[in-house]
Design an enzyme around this catalytic site. Sequence first.
Site, PDB file in Angstrom:
ATOM      1  N   TRP A  40      29.419  14.825  34.953  1.00 35.18           N
ATOM      2  CA  TRP A  40      28.455  15.866  35.327  1.00 35.18           C
ATOM      3  C   TRP A  40      28.586  16.296  36.784  1.00 35.18           C
ATOM      4  O   TRP A  40      27.985  17.282  37.166  1.00 35.18           O
ATOM      5  CB  TRP A  40      27.023  15.367  35.080  1.00 35.18           C
ATOM      6  CG  TRP A  40      26.795  14.010  35.688  1.00 35.18           C
ATOM      7  CD1 TRP A  40      26.903  12.804  35.036  1.00 35.18           C
ATOM      8  CD2 TRP A  40      26.514  13.708  37.053  1.00 35.18           C
ATOM      9  NE1 TRP A  40      26.704  11.774  35.929  1.00 35.18           N
ATOM     10  CE2 TRP A  40      26.455  12.302  37.180  1.00 35.18           C
ATOM     11  CE3 TRP A  40      26.293  14.483  38.200  1.00 35.18           C
ATOM     12  CZ2 TRP A  40      26.203  11.655  38.388  1.00 35.18           C
ATOM     13  CZ3 TRP A  40      26.037  13.838  39.407  1.00 35.18           C
ATOM     14  CH2 TRP A  40      25.988  12.445  39.497  1.00 35.18           C
ATOM     15  N   ASN A  41      29.322  15.563  37.613  1.00 36.54           N
ATOM     16  CA  ASN A  41      29.236  15.873  39.048  1.00 36.54           C
ATOM     17  C   ASN A  41      30.006  17.135  39.436  1.00 36.54           C
ATOM     18  O   ASN A  41      29.629  17.831  40.362  1.00 36.54           O
ATOM     19  CB  ASN A  41      29.622  14.671  39.915  1.00 36.54           C
ATOM     20  CG  ASN A  41      31.015  14.171  39.671  1.00 36.54           C
ATOM     21  OD1 ASN A  41      31.651  14.547  38.687  1.00 36.54           O
ATOM     22  ND2 ASN A  41      31.517  13.323  40.544  1.00 36.54           N
ATOM     23  N   LYS A  70      34.854  16.788  25.336  1.00 36.45           N
ATOM     24  CA  LYS A  70      33.473  16.321  25.279  1.00 36.45           C
ATOM     25  C   LYS A  70      32.917  16.311  26.699  1.00 36.45           C
ATOM     26  O   LYS A  70      33.245  15.450  27.502  1.00 36.45           O
ATOM     27  CB  LYS A  70      33.377  14.897  24.704  1.00 36.45           C
ATOM     28  CG  LYS A  70      31.941  14.509  24.405  1.00 36.45           C
ATOM     29  CD  LYS A  70      31.643  13.054  24.578  1.00 36.45           C
ATOM     30  CE  LYS A  70      31.277  12.654  25.970  1.00 36.45           C
ATOM     31  NZ  LYS A  70      30.109  13.317  26.586  1.00 36.45           N
ATOM     32  N   PRO A  71      32.090  17.309  27.042  1.00 33.58           N
ATOM     33  CA  PRO A  71      31.531  17.346  28.393  1.00 33.58           C
ATOM     34  C   PRO A  71      30.372  16.356  28.530  1.00 33.58           C
ATOM     35  O   PRO A  71      29.903  15.806  27.535  1.00 33.58           O
ATOM     36  CB  PRO A  71      31.021  18.788  28.511  1.00 33.58           C
ATOM     37  CG  PRO A  71      30.655  19.166  27.114  1.00 33.58           C
ATOM     38  CD  PRO A  71      31.597  18.416  26.192  1.00 33.58           C
ATOM     39  N   GLY A 106      35.221   9.606  34.978  1.00 36.01           N
ATOM     40  CA  GLY A 106      33.878   9.042  34.883  1.00 36.01           C
ATOM     41  C   GLY A 106      33.851   7.647  35.457  1.00 36.01           C
ATOM     42  O   GLY A 106      34.693   7.284  36.287  1.00 36.01           O
ATOM     43  N   SER A 107      32.911   6.859  34.960  1.00 37.34           N
ATOM     44  CA  SER A 107      32.711   5.527  35.536  1.00 37.34           C
ATOM     45  C   SER A 107      33.829   4.567  35.124  1.00 37.34           C
ATOM     46  O   SER A 107      34.450   4.725  34.076  1.00 37.34           O
ATOM     47  CB  SER A 107      31.359   4.981  35.092  1.00 37.34           C
ATOM     48  OG  SER A 107      31.355   4.824  33.692  1.00 37.34           O
ATOM     49  N   GLU A 139      40.499   8.865  35.711  1.00 42.36           N
ATOM     50  CA  GLU A 139      40.020   9.050  37.091  1.00 42.36           C
ATOM     51  C   GLU A 139      38.683   8.339  37.155  1.00 42.36           C
ATOM     52  O   GLU A 139      37.678   8.865  36.686  1.00 42.36           O
ATOM     53  CB  GLU A 139      39.813  10.539  37.400  1.00 42.36           C
ATOM     54  CG  GLU A 139      41.033  11.405  37.286  1.00 42.36           C
ATOM     55  CD  GLU A 139      42.036  11.165  38.402  1.00 42.36           C
ATOM     56  OE1 GLU A 139      41.768  10.351  39.309  1.00 42.36           O
ATOM     57  OE2 GLU A 139      43.113  11.790  38.339  1.00 42.36           O
ATOM     58  N   LEU A 140      38.668   7.159  37.735  1.00 44.39           N
ATOM     59  CA  LEU A 140      37.455   6.326  37.663  1.00 44.39           C
ATOM     60  C   LEU A 140      36.778   6.236  39.029  1.00 44.39           C
ATOM     61  O   LEU A 140      37.080   6.994  39.934  1.00 44.39           O
ATOM     62  CB  LEU A 140      37.831   4.954  37.108  1.00 44.39           C
ATOM     63  CG  LEU A 140      38.662   5.013  35.810  1.00 44.39           C
ATOM     64  CD1 LEU A 140      39.003   3.633  35.307  1.00 44.39           C
ATOM     65  CD2 LEU A 140      37.919   5.800  34.728  1.00 44.39           C
ATOM     66  N   CYS A 162      33.326  10.990  43.367  1.00 43.73           N
ATOM     67  CA  CYS A 162      34.024   9.706  43.294  1.00 43.73           C
ATOM     68  C   CYS A 162      34.854   9.456  44.549  1.00 43.73           C
ATOM     69  O   CYS A 162      35.252   8.334  44.816  1.00 43.73           O
ATOM     70  CB  CYS A 162      34.877   9.630  42.033  1.00 43.73           C
ATOM     71  SG  CYS A 162      35.928  11.051  41.848  1.00 43.73           S
ATOM     72  N   GLU A 218      29.532   2.163  44.300  1.00 44.85           N
ATOM     73  CA  GLU A 218      29.352   3.534  44.768  1.00 44.85           C
ATOM     74  C   GLU A 218      27.858   3.837  44.833  1.00 44.85           C
ATOM     75  O   GLU A 218      27.158   3.700  43.842  1.00 44.85           O
ATOM     76  CB  GLU A 218      29.952   4.520  43.765  1.00 44.85           C
ATOM     77  CG  GLU A 218      31.444   4.467  43.638  1.00 44.85           C
ATOM     78  CD  GLU A 218      31.939   5.495  42.614  1.00 44.85           C
ATOM     79  OE1 GLU A 218      31.777   5.245  41.399  1.00 44.85           O
ATOM     80  OE2 GLU A 218      32.467   6.525  43.024  1.00 44.85           O
ATOM     81  N   GLU A 263      46.139  14.101  38.748  1.00 44.13           N
ATOM     82  CA  GLU A 263      45.770  15.446  38.311  1.00 44.13           C
ATOM     83  C   GLU A 263      46.033  16.417  39.453  1.00 44.13           C
ATOM     84  O   GLU A 263      45.960  16.054  40.621  1.00 44.13           O
ATOM     85  CB  GLU A 263      44.297  15.471  37.914  1.00 44.13           C
ATOM     86  CG  GLU A 263      44.043  14.586  36.714  1.00 44.13           C
ATOM     87  CD  GLU A 263      42.684  14.796  36.095  1.00 44.13           C
ATOM     88  OE1 GLU A 263      42.625  14.990  34.874  1.00 44.13           O
ATOM     89  OE2 GLU A 263      41.676  14.769  36.822  1.00 44.13           O
TER      90      GLU A 263
HETATM   91  P1  ADP Z   1      28.691   8.806  35.136  1.00 39.25           P
HETATM   92  O1  ADP Z   1      28.227   7.547  35.794  1.00 39.25           O
HETATM   93  O2  ADP Z   1      29.465   9.718  35.999  1.00 39.25           O
HETATM   94  O3  ADP Z   1      27.674   9.463  34.293  1.00 39.25           O
HETATM   95  P2  ADP Z   1      29.960   7.966  32.694  1.00 39.25           P
HETATM   96  O4  ADP Z   1      31.225   7.208  32.639  1.00 39.25           O
HETATM   97  O5  ADP Z   1      28.737   7.346  32.146  1.00 39.25           O
HETATM   98  O6  ADP Z   1      29.841   8.305  34.225  1.00 39.25           O
HETATM   99  O7  ADP Z   1      30.114   9.386  32.050  1.00 39.25           O
HETATM  100  C1  ADP Z   1      31.289  10.150  32.115  1.00 39.25           C
HETATM  101  C2  ADP Z   1      31.546  10.761  30.759  1.00 39.25           C
HETATM  102  O8  ADP Z   1      31.786   9.691  29.841  1.00 39.25           O
HETATM  103  C3  ADP Z   1      30.372  11.557  30.203  1.00 39.25           C
HETATM  104  O9  ADP Z   1      30.890  12.679  29.508  1.00 39.25           O
HETATM  105  C4  ADP Z   1      29.747  10.580  29.244  1.00 39.25           C
HETATM  106  O10 ADP Z   1      29.028  11.191  28.201  1.00 39.25           O
HETATM  107  C5  ADP Z   1      30.972   9.885  28.708  1.00 39.25           C
HETATM  108  N1  ADP Z   1      30.721   8.594  28.055  1.00 39.25           N
HETATM  109  C6  ADP Z   1      29.814   7.650  28.390  1.00 39.25           C
HETATM  110  N2  ADP Z   1      29.888   6.605  27.527  1.00 39.25           N
HETATM  111  C7  ADP Z   1      30.869   6.903  26.625  1.00 39.25           C
HETATM  112  C8  ADP Z   1      31.428   6.252  25.471  1.00 39.25           C
HETATM  113  N3  ADP Z   1      31.011   5.058  25.063  1.00 39.25           N
HETATM  114  N4  ADP Z   1      32.424   6.883  24.803  1.00 39.25           N
HETATM  115  C9  ADP Z   1      32.869   8.081  25.190  1.00 39.25           C
HETATM  116  N5  ADP Z   1      32.386   8.744  26.249  1.00 39.25           N
HETATM  117  C10 ADP Z   1      31.407   8.173  26.971  1.00 39.25           C
END
Ligand code: ADP
Length: 475
Positions: free
Chosen positions: A148-149, A172-173, A226-227, A248-249, A282, A379, A456
């Site tokens: 989302w950031n 999948k956003p 994401g995370s 990209e974590l 990040c 973070e 990327e």
């Molecule tokens: P943030 O801390 O930035 O929200 P997340 O890793 O939770 O990081 O989210 C990044 C993306 O990963 C989002 O699109 C979120 O919906 C997706 N996401 C979170 N959990 C899962 C999962 N178990 N499987 C697939 N996608 C996921």
Amino acid sequence: MTPRDRAYVGGEWIATDRRFAVTDPATGEHLADVSDADAALTRQAVDAAADAWPAWRAKTAHERAGVVRRLRALHAEREDELARLLTREQGKPLAEARGEIRYAASFYEFFAEEALRPHGETIPSPFPGHRLLTFRQPIGVGAAITPWNFPSAMIARKLAPALAAGCTFVLKPSELTPLSALALAALCEEAGVPKGVVNVVPTSEAAPVGEVLTGDARVRALSFTGSTAVGKRLYRACADTVKKVSLELGGNAPFLVFDDADLDAAADGLMVAKLRNGGQTCVAANRILVQRSVHDAFVERVAARLRGVRVGPGLEEGVALGPLVNRPSFDKVAGHVDDARAKGATLHLGGSAHELGRTFYAPTLLTGVTTEMRMANEETFGPALGVMAFDTEEEAIALANDTPAGLAAYFYARDVGRVFRVAEALEVGMVGVGTGLVSTAVAPFGGVKESGLGREGSRHGMEEWTEVKYVCLGP
Ligand code: ADP
């Protein structure tokens, strides 16, 4: 712009019975109820992408480049609408949202050009009369899961090279920011992206959708931002079908200020590295390491700049710091600050919720931060700055590298020997020397250690979406 509120699969806008709400983090206002994709709809999206692939890959690189170029042009044309939508669902100041739309557009621009240059090779043969060649071919159906950031740019840097390379795409956003992704789907339609080549499955339940994308053998590449925790789970889930994985974590970027630095420039750079998107990046500076002899002078300069930061809703003129994206994000920042104070850090500024309430957190400055504190190890993802003092270059490098993360690092120094020594010693994928901003479409973005895999942007960004094929031609 009326927000699109349906999933986009096989070139159709698909309404589902179940929907989920999207809200404005600055006001709490309800923005839309969006179609909530499940595993079955995600499978349909993969079907559509798999069906669309042969025709898309068969187009000439010039035809694909033309489509990607039109996406760039549409971003420029609709910049204002796209930026406003982005600010409303995500919260960042409008000027930054405009910057993000331009940044997204720059990926379409760069990869439209790069589409024309994934060159193969001819290799001198050790076997008499043979010819050895390599081709770069599109990997196939690609899946992307984005955060989302940067609701627009994080998609652009995956989608642009994927389309350019000849891949089809299922996205999948984030559940917090699906509207920018659906706006992009509408632009794809307008740009002439053929049906099924790009599919968007918004969902409030990421896990079952993620299971389809990681489990389906037809999906040949997964690109995730994401995370670290979710990234590791997806990496494991891709093992059974041995997908190409790009991750990209999370980062934990050190920001080092040495005694030979220009302290005003360093303080300015820190504002950019720390406060862009309210600290929710990040690559945000997370550990501020300052050489003891310049510590107090630097802290004074940072405090003066932080006092001048205007906080408010992103759509308001002159605002430099918006709300945090939601309550859990707010609680994390508050938790880090409280933890640091309980363990002995000194508070110079802020330290609590901003008077605007909701998820607004006051710009905060702490010194005396130690490696025992949460803010040194996780973070913070918010506008709270924690400063640690160091004595020697060796100590600074050891502190900077003392983390499983390795995404970005920044430092300010002027001695040219030190500049090279420190840049080489930092265990990260990206180093900013004398600057707080390194991201651009033309340079490789990515991390080492637990911050991820792959790069990327730049010509390296194409490699995530292509495979090398070697052909050995006998005599
Ligand atoms: P943030 O801390 O930035 O929200 P997340 O890793 O939770 O990081 O989210 C990044 C993306 O990963 C989002 O699109 C979120 O919906 C997706 N996401 C979170 N959990 C899962 C999962 N178990 N499987 C697939 N996608 C996921």
